[in-house]
Structure formats: structure tokens, C-alpha cells
Motif scaffolding. Structure first.
Motif, PDB file in Angstrom:
ATOM      1  N   SER A 252       6.247  -4.758   4.955  1.00 62.19           N
ATOM      2  CA  SER A 252       7.629  -4.690   4.478  1.00 62.19           C
ATOM      3  C   SER A 252       8.308  -3.411   4.944  1.00 62.19           C
ATOM      4  N   ALA A 253       7.565  -2.302   4.905  1.00 59.94           N
ATOM      5  CA  ALA A 253       8.129  -1.023   5.347  1.00 59.94           C
ATOM      6  C   ALA A 253       8.398  -1.028   6.843  1.00 59.94           C
ATOM      7  N   MET A 254       7.540  -1.693   7.620  1.00 61.89           N
ATOM      8  CA  MET A 254       7.751  -1.751   9.067  1.00 61.89           C
ATOM      9  C   MET A 254       8.934  -2.643   9.423  1.00 61.89           C
ATOM     10  N   VAL A 255       9.287  -3.585   8.539  1.00 63.38           N
ATOM     11  CA  VAL A 255      10.416  -4.485   8.790  1.00 63.38           C
ATOM     12  C   VAL A 255      11.713  -3.902   8.261  1.00 63.38           C
ATOM     13  N   LEU A 256      11.692  -3.407   7.012  1.00 60.44           N
ATOM     14  CA  LEU A 256      12.908  -2.934   6.350  1.00 60.44           C
ATOM     15  C   LEU A 256      13.035  -1.424   6.315  1.00 60.44           C
ATOM     16  N   GLY A 257      11.966  -0.706   6.666  1.00 62.83           N
ATOM     17  CA  GLY A 257      12.004   0.755   6.614  1.00 62.83           C
ATOM     18  C   GLY A 257      11.415   1.279   5.321  1.00 62.83           C
ATOM     19  N   SER A 258      10.797   2.448   5.404  1.00 59.40           N
ATOM     20  CA  SER A 258      10.136   3.019   4.223  1.00 59.40           C
ATOM     21  C   SER A 258      11.130   3.463   3.161  1.00 59.40           C
ATOM     22  N   LYS A 259      12.411   3.665   3.532  1.00 62.96           N
ATOM     23  CA  LYS A 259      13.401   4.049   2.535  1.00 62.96           C
ATOM     24  C   LYS A 259      13.829   2.865   1.678  1.00 62.96           C
ATOM     25  N   ALA A 260      13.643   1.673   2.183  1.00 56.82           N
ATOM     26  CA  ALA A 260      13.981   0.477   1.424  1.00 56.82           C
ATOM     27  C   ALA A 260      12.786  -0.082   0.670  1.00 56.82           C
ATOM     28  N   VAL A 261      11.587   0.331   1.068  1.00 56.47           N
ATOM     29  CA  VAL A 261      10.355  -0.144   0.441  1.00 56.47           C
ATOM     30  C   VAL A 261       9.582   1.060  -0.072  1.00 56.47           C
ATOM     31  N   ASP A 262       9.090   0.960  -1.291  1.00 58.26           N
ATOM     32  CA  ASP A 262       8.365   2.071  -1.906  1.00 58.26           C
ATOM     33  C   ASP A 262       6.914   2.062  -1.434  1.00 58.26           C
ATOM     34  N   LEU A 263       6.685   2.659  -0.271  1.00 54.04           N
ATOM     35  CA  LEU A 263       5.349   2.714   0.304  1.00 54.04           C
ATOM     36  C   LEU A 263       4.621   3.953  -0.212  1.00 54.04           C
ATOM     37  N   PRO A 264       3.343   3.825  -0.620  1.00 50.21           N
ATOM     38  CA  PRO A 264       2.600   4.992  -1.120  1.00 50.21           C
ATOM     39  C   PRO A 264       2.568   6.135  -0.107  1.00 50.21           C
ATOM     40  N   TYR A 265       2.587   7.360  -0.630  1.00 50.56           N
ATOM     41  CA  TYR A 265       2.651   8.529   0.242  1.00 50.56           C
ATOM     42  C   TYR A 265       1.379   8.728   1.069  1.00 50.56           C
ATOM     43  N   ASP A 266       0.235   8.275   0.574  1.00 50.90           N
ATOM     44  CA  ASP A 266      -0.980   8.468   1.367  1.00 50.90           C
ATOM     45  C   ASP A 266      -0.934   7.653   2.657  1.00 50.90           C
ATOM     46  N   ILE A 267      -0.312   6.463   2.612  1.00 51.07           N
ATOM     47  CA  ILE A 267      -0.164   5.666   3.826  1.00 51.07           C
ATOM     48  C   ILE A 267       0.864   6.308   4.759  1.00 51.07           C
ATOM     49  N   ARG A 268       1.959   6.805   4.194  1.00 53.79           N
ATOM     50  CA  ARG A 268       2.964   7.484   5.027  1.00 53.79           C
ATOM     51  C   ARG A 268       2.348   8.680   5.736  1.00 53.79           C
ATOM     52  N   ASP A 269       1.546   9.447   5.015  1.00 54.36           N
ATOM     53  CA  ASP A 269       0.928  10.638   5.619  1.00 54.36           C
ATOM     54  C   ASP A 269      -0.006  10.270   6.765  1.00 54.36           C
ATOM     55  N   LEU A 270      -0.710   9.148   6.626  1.00 52.48           N
ATOM     56  CA  LEU A 270      -1.597   8.720   7.709  1.00 52.48           C
ATOM     57  C   LEU A 270      -0.797   8.378   8.962  1.00 52.48           C
ATOM     58  N   PHE A 271       0.336   7.730   8.795  1.00 52.57           N
ATOM     59  CA  PHE A 271       1.183   7.406   9.947  1.00 52.57           C
ATOM     60  C   PHE A 271       1.762   8.675  10.566  1.00 52.57           C
ATOM     61  N   VAL A 272       2.094   9.649   9.745  1.00 51.36           N
ATOM     62  CA  VAL A 272       2.608  10.918  10.278  1.00 51.36           C
ATOM     63  C   VAL A 272       1.532  11.628  11.085  1.00 51.36           C
ATOM     64  N   GLN A 273       0.315  11.648  10.562  1.00 54.31           N
ATOM     65  CA  GLN A 273      -0.776  12.324  11.265  1.00 54.31           C
ATOM     66  C   GLN A 273      -1.107  11.630  12.585  1.00 54.31           C
ATOM     67  N   ALA A 274      -0.916  10.305  12.639  1.00 59.98           N
ATOM     68  CA  ALA A 274      -1.195   9.570  13.872  1.00 59.98           C
ATOM     69  C   ALA A 274      -0.027   9.589  14.847  1.00 59.98           C
ATOM     70  N   GLY A 275       1.084  10.223  14.448  1.00 63.33           N
ATOM     71  CA  GLY A 275       2.263  10.266  15.306  1.00 63.33           C
ATOM     72  C   GLY A 275       3.024   8.954  15.349  1.00 63.33           C
ATOM     73  N   LEU A 276       2.907   8.141  14.312  1.00 62.81           N
ATOM     74  CA  LEU A 276       3.558   6.829  14.261  1.00 62.81           C
ATOM     75  C   LEU A 276       4.534   6.728  13.101  1.00 62.81           C
ATOM     76  N   ALA A 277       5.097   7.845  12.679  1.00 61.57           N
ATOM     77  CA  ALA A 277       6.031   7.822  11.555  1.00 61.57           C
ATOM     78  C   ALA A 277       7.260   6.971  11.865  1.00 61.57           C
ATOM     79  N   HIS A 278       7.638   6.903  13.156  1.00 61.80           N
ATOM     80  CA  HIS A 278       8.819   6.118  13.521  1.00 61.80           C
ATOM     81  C   HIS A 278       8.624   4.629  13.266  1.00 61.80           C
ATOM     82  N   ALA A 279       7.357   4.179  13.184  1.00 61.57           N
ATOM     83  CA  ALA A 279       7.101   2.759  12.941  1.00 61.57           C
ATOM     84  C   ALA A 279       7.525   2.334  11.539  1.00 61.57           C
ATOM     85  N   LEU A 280       7.662   3.310  10.628  1.00 60.92           N
ATOM     86  CA  LEU A 280       8.051   3.009   9.253  1.00 60.92           C
ATOM     87  C   LEU A 280       9.526   3.266   9.008  1.00 60.92           C
ATOM     88  N   ALA A 281      10.286   3.513  10.057  1.00 60.52           N
ATOM     89  CA  ALA A 281      11.715   3.784   9.918  1.00 60.52           C
ATOM     90  C   ALA A 281      12.511   2.628  10.502  1.00 60.52           C
TER      91      ALA A 281
END
Length: 403
Positions: A252-281
Motif C-alpha cells: 500500500s505504501a509503495m502504491v499510495l506513498g508512506s505519507k498516505a499509509v501508516d507504515l511502521p518505522y522499522d520498515i521505513r528505516d530498512l528502506f532508508v538503509q538500503a537506499g530505497l526510500a524513494h520506493a515508499l514515496a
């Protein structure tokens, strides 16, 4: 000539907003415009005398494409007006703003309980401290004098509050719901370290000047009013039901964005560490995918039908994700591509990007300092500038691979 003039004036407006970070920035941008006007005035007056008769036609053609000095002067004036417009749009608390009722001492630890009544303005989200957070449009405040409840006369207030409550208290809340929150008012603090997160600045950009540490919520109105949040909620629930957790919220976050979907912060942090934070925007990727699917499904239809269905899809996507700067930028550029398709003209990507930036900054000049706005436009600009050069260097490869 007209395109060049438009680019210069749009850049003058954008640079005028950027110069708000510099003392007397509007004056400096006006001076730059005057200097540009003087320079090009001298250049245009000297060029006719330097022409050779045999090359006069080509010289005149090149000379006519040079921006007129008045364009540079106009860009300087637009930049000056942009700095004034920015100052006018900076949010300021009103006389009855809820922040005016924060107890003296400006501390979140001061035990002065209040009951704030208002309407929920956003879906609750989970913070890093595992508390529920939402925005509240306030209408009334009442001080709690003792353990038996409130005392005194309720006061009418205005403004928006940044509210945090225990997660169980926030469960089930939805936008436009009328509630009363009991808690402690406080004013946000500035960053304690240079370059650190400035909570006060963040709230000010949202038009908010106070926060509330809530302890209890009393629901005053149970009636559900229709909103796009209901459709978004159904989409998320269906994906969670079929995919499970955390796969459902992640999709849902990859389709609508993490600002529209309440995605847990531990998953967001993993995407940031992998350099894929843009996939959730939610941004250009989703917009391009939507338009590609629509145009492919309607490839046998008329251009007018393709334009109408594409525009409708963009509007629905924008309504589901929310009016975020990155999404608005992508939707405006997608709309420009649809217009080019309808008129059978090639759209210049840099021009559509600049037009999108100018329109958004006219709508809300404060976005010039929004990190999401900056990253979205700079990343897109980087692609526009570098991709053609890279593809040309890889011309020896098949076109699909080079692109």
C-alpha cells in the motif's frame, strides 16, 4: 523568444523565494535583474555594428532570440515581489489561536490539564515513541481545575494542534470526527543542535504553533462523513487481508506513498538503509505507471478519450495520496504530457518541470523550504539533464538497453 522569457521570469520567481534565506534577499535579486538588463542592453546595441553583410540574415536571427533587457528587469521585479509574497504567506498565530492559551513557562512538563474540543483533521499515525498522532482543528478550550472535571467558562479558539495520545486512544479515529481531548498544552522547541530537526519550524510550516500531549479522548460525534480516506482505508485493508503483515501495508505504501499509509518505522528505516526510500514515496513513478496503463488500454481510442481517462486517473490518484508537493509535481507533469498527446506536440520536460515548480510555489511559497519538494524537483531535474547525455554515450548499445 517567448519560451526563453518565460523561463527567465519563472527562475526569477523561484530564486526570489530562495533568496528569502538571505538578508535583503529581494533587493539582491532585483540588483541581479538590473545587472542582467544592462549587460544584455549593451550586447544588443553592439551586435548590429559587428555584423558582416553576407552573414547579416543569420546574425539577425540569432540576435532576435536573445532575451530583451526588459525581461531581465521584469525577472528581478518578480523576484522582489516573491520575497514579499513569501513573508505575507508565512503563518502567524491569530488572537484566538490555541497557542495563545499555553501556560506560562513554555514547558511540556507543566501539569496544567485542559480539555480541547475540535475536529480531527487527519488519520491517526504511529510515532517512533509508539503513540498515536493526528492533527486537530480546534474550536474550544476549557481548563481542568480539579479531579472532578473542568471548571470555568469554555473559550472559543482557532488554529490547528499537533496531538499525540496513547495508541489505544487514537484507534478508530477518522477525519471530520468531533472529539474532546484532555491533556497538556505545550509550545514546540527549536533544534537544540545546528542542523538538527527543528520541531518548531516543522509545525510552523503546517500552520501550527502548539502541541497537545493527550491523555484521554471523548468522542462527541460518531457520524461518518464521506471522504477519500475511506477509499484509501478500504484499499489498505484489502491488501492487508490478502497479503498479511507487513507485506500488505508495504504494498500500500509503495502504491499510495508512506505519507498516505501508516507504515511502521522499522520498515521505513530498512528502506532508508538500503537506499530505497524513494520506493515508499508517491511521485513520478506511480504517475508514469498509471498513465502508461491507461494509454496502453485505450491505444485504439481517440486522443480525446485518452486525455479524458488519463486526466481522471491522475485526479483520482492525487485525491487518494493527498496534496503532497511531490505528488502534485508528478501530476502536473503528467497533465502536460497528456496535453502534448492531445495537441500532437512534443512536451519539453524541463519546461514542464519549471512550470510545475512555479505553479506549486505560487499556490504555497513555503514549499520552497520543504525537503520533499526540494528532493522531488532536484531528482527529476537530475534525470532530465543526465539521461540524454548518458544515452548518447551508450549509443552503441540497443536503444532499450541504453535507455
Amino acid at each position: 523568444m517567448i519560451q526563453t522569457s518565460g523561463v527567465i521570469i519563472c527562475l526569477g520567481y523561484i530564486f526570489g523565494l530562495l533568496f528569502t534565506a538571505v538578508p535583503w534577499g529581494g533587493v539582491w535579486i532585483l540588483v541581479l535583474g538590473i545587472v542582467g538588463a544592462i549587460f544584455f542592453r549593451r550586447r544588443t546595441t553592439l551586435r548590429p555594428f559587428a555584423q558582416k553583410p553576407e552573414n547579416a540574415g543569420s546574425k539577425n536571427k540569432a540576435w532576435q532570440t536573445t532575451p530583451h533587457p526588459r525581461i531581465w528587469l521584469a525577472a528581478g521585479l518578480v523576484g522582489l515581489l516573491a520575497t514579499l509574497y513569501f513573508q505575507l504567506r508565512v503563518p502567524q498565530p491569530g488572537a484566538k489561536d490555541i497557542s495563545q492559551f499555553v501556560p506560562a513557562g513554555n514547558s511540556s512538563n507543566q501539569e496544567q490539564l485542559v480539555i480541547v474540543r475540535g475536529k480531527v483533521a487527519s488519520n491517526p499515525r504511529l510515532t517512533r515513541s509508539q503513540r498515536g498522532q493526528f492533527w486537530l482543528e480546534t474550536t474550544q478550550i476549557d481548563e481542568v481545575k480539579n479531579d472532578k472535571g473542568s471548571a470555568g467558562v469554555p473559550k472559543g479558539v482557532t488554529g490547528k494542534l499537533y496531538v499525540t495520545v496513547p495508541i489505544l486512544q487514537a484507534t478508530g479515529l477518522y477525519p471530520s470526527q468531533e472529539i474532546a481531548v484532555t491533556g497538556i498544552l505545550y509550545k514546540p522547541r527549536v533544534a537544540s543542535n545546528p542542523g538538527g530537526f527543528d520541531f518548531q519550524k516543522f509545525l510552523k510550516q503546517e500552520g501550527t504553533f502548539a502541541g497537545l500531549i493527550g491523555r484521554q479522548i471523548n468522542v462527541l460525534e460518531q457520524e461518518r462523513k464521506w471522504g477519500w480516506w475511506q477509499i484509501r482505508e478500504r484499499i489498505v485493508r484489502s491488501q492487508v487481508r490478502w497479503l498479511g503483515i507487513p507485506e500488505g501495508p508495504l504494498v500500500s505504501a509503495m502504491v499510495l506513498g508512506s505519507k498516505a499509509v501508516d507504515l511502521p518505522y522499522d520498515i521505513r528505516d530498512l528502506f532508508v538503509q538500503a537506499g530505497l526510500a524513494h520506493a515508499l514515496a508517491a511521485s513520478g513513478f506511480q504517475t508514469s505507471l498509471i498513465l502508461s496503463v491507461i494509454l496502453q488500454l485505450t491505444r485504439r481510442a481517440s486522443k480525446g478519450t485518452q486525455f479524458t481517462l488519463g486526466l481522471l486517473a491522475l485526479i483520482i490518484f492525487l485525491s487518494l495520496t493527498g496534496f503532497q508537493p511531490a505528488v502534485l509535481r508528478a501530476v502536473i507533469m503528467g497533465f502536460a504530457a497528456l496535453v502534448g498527446l492531445l495537441l500532437k506536440r512534443k512536451v519539453k520536460q524541463f519546461g514542464s518541470l519549471l512550470l510545475a515548480a512555479t505553479l506549486l510555489l505560487v499556490f504555497n511559497p513555503l514549499w520552497i523550504w520543504d525537503l520533499g519538494f526540494q528532493l522531488s524537483f532536484l531528482a527529476t531535474l537530475g534525470l532530465i539533464v543526465t539521461v540524454p547525455a548518458l544515452v548518447n554515450r551508450l549509443a552503441w548499445l540497443p536503444p532499450a538497453i541504453a535507455a
